[in-house]
Design a protein around this motif. Structure first.
Motif, PDB file in Angstrom:
ATOM      1  N   ILE A   1     -22.953  21.492  34.357  1.00  0.00           N
ATOM      2  CA  ILE A   1     -23.951  21.051  35.332  1.00  0.00           C
ATOM      3  C   ILE A   1     -24.702  19.842  34.776  1.00  0.00           C
ATOM      4  O   ILE A   1     -25.302  19.908  33.707  1.00  0.00           O
ATOM      5  CB  ILE A   1     -24.954  22.170  35.667  1.00  0.00           C
ATOM      6  N   ILE A   2     -24.668  18.754  35.502  1.00  0.00           N
ATOM      7  CA  ILE A   2     -25.410  17.550  35.151  1.00  0.00           C
ATOM      8  C   ILE A   2     -26.615  17.466  36.077  1.00  0.00           C
ATOM      9  O   ILE A   2     -26.471  17.489  37.305  1.00  0.00           O
ATOM     10  CB  ILE A   2     -24.540  16.286  35.314  1.00  0.00           C
ATOM     11  N   LEU A   3     -27.811  17.386  35.516  1.00  0.00           N
ATOM     12  CA  LEU A   3     -29.040  17.330  36.295  1.00  0.00           C
ATOM     13  C   LEU A   3     -29.584  15.909  36.298  1.00  0.00           C
ATOM     14  O   LEU A   3     -29.750  15.294  35.238  1.00  0.00           O
ATOM     15  CB  LEU A   3     -30.081  18.280  35.708  1.00  0.00           C
ATOM     16  N   ASP A   4     -29.861  15.396  37.501  1.00  0.00           N
ATOM     17  CA  ASP A   4     -30.352  14.023  37.646  1.00  0.00           C
ATOM     18  C   ASP A   4     -31.536  13.985  38.589  1.00  0.00           C
ATOM     19  O   ASP A   4     -31.557  14.705  39.595  1.00  0.00           O
ATOM     20  CB  ASP A   4     -29.268  13.104  38.227  1.00  0.00           C
ATOM     21  N   CYS A   5     -32.495  13.118  38.281  1.00  0.00           N
ATOM     22  CA  CYS A   5     -33.577  12.847  39.219  1.00  0.00           C
ATOM     23  C   CYS A   5     -33.053  11.823  40.224  1.00  0.00           C
ATOM     24  O   CYS A   5     -32.507  10.786  39.824  1.00  0.00           O
ATOM     25  CB  CYS A   5     -34.791  12.304  38.479  1.00  0.00           C
ATOM     26  N   GLY A   6     -33.153  12.132  41.517  1.00  0.00           N
ATOM     27  CA  GLY A   6     -32.601  11.222  42.505  1.00  0.00           C
ATOM     28  C   GLY A   6     -33.105  11.489  43.903  1.00  0.00           C
ATOM     29  O   GLY A   6     -33.663  12.550  44.192  1.00  0.00           O
TER      30      GLY A   6
END
Length: 238
Positions: free
Chosen positions: A105-110
């Motif tokens: 799981i890659i978590l990004d602010c977007g």
């Protein structure tokens, strides 16, 4: 509608709201829904499994519950999870690490309306309880269509108003009278827990929302009612 009714945009207010309530969000979410939200997420996972995806984009991931469920139950898939709120993502990151899912799981602010994701690059895009918080719903749906590959799907879980009158009356009494008091007392932000049920009332009815999915470019759009219409799972194909 907006949570705080200031001069800020809806997107700015929603960002601020979720940053404020992030520390208590999971406790309240599961308690106030009596954990039925977990059942609905399992149903979403089953819908996504039908595509046998390798790449999933989870938009408005919040504290990551759906992203985690997808990674746990669909072996070999990579999940990119995006959210506007840094504080919600901080909670999600701790949960992902605790489950050993850092590599999956890659978590990004977007921003859901301006996703930094290539065209036609994911097999499935998911949203759980997030589309009604989009600043521009139509723009967000067009972005979901843009990033899903031909043959892929969007799967959206969102609250709706029950159709059966007596049940709707009971449900709305709880949502408008009880939930804000409990949520406000625990989170110390009553306006947030007044906004959340009120935003359900303002969200398009299932048939209208299906039409919006079609206008965004999706085909074979359909809805599956959950728990007497408290929620809907919307599915669209590209």
């Amino acid at each position: 509608m907006k949570p705080y009714h200031t001069d800020q945009t809806k997107k700015e207010e929603v960002h601020e709201m979720f940053n404020r309530i992030a520390p208590r969000y999971d406790l309240l979410n599961h308690t106030l829904s009596m954990n039925i939200d977990r059942l609905w997420r399992r149903h979403v996972v089953r819908e996504v499994q039908r595509v046998k995806p390798k790449r999933i984009l989870d938009v408005a991931t919040g504290t990551g519950d759906l992203a985690i469920a997808l990674a746990q139950h669909i072996p070999g898939t990579q999940v990119r999870a995006v959210d506007l709120s840094e504080e919600m993502l901080a909670v999600a990151r701790r949960k992902v690490e605790a489950r050993g899912l850092d590599a999956r799981i890659i978590l990004d602010c977007g921003d859901a309306e301006h996703l930094e994701v290539a065209d036609a690059s994911v097999d499935v895009a998911t949203v759980a309880f997030g589309v009604r918080n989009f600043g521009d719903l139509e723009a967000g749906l067009r972005e979901l269509w843009r990033v899903v590959r031909p043959g892929g799907r969007v799967v959206i879980l969102e609250f709706s108003r029950p159709r059966v009158r007596w049940f709707r009356t009971l449900y709305e009494f709880y949502s408008y009278r009880i939930l804000p008091r409990i949520g406000g007392a625990i989170s110390r932000d009553r306006r947030a827990y007044e906004y959340l049920p009120a935003s359900v009332g303002e969200f398009p009815a299932p048939d209208i929302f299906l039409g919006m999915l079609g206008q965004a470019g999706f085909r074979n759009c359909r809805a599956r009612s959950q728990s007497f219409g408290i929620a809907q799972i919307y599915i669209g194909e590209r």
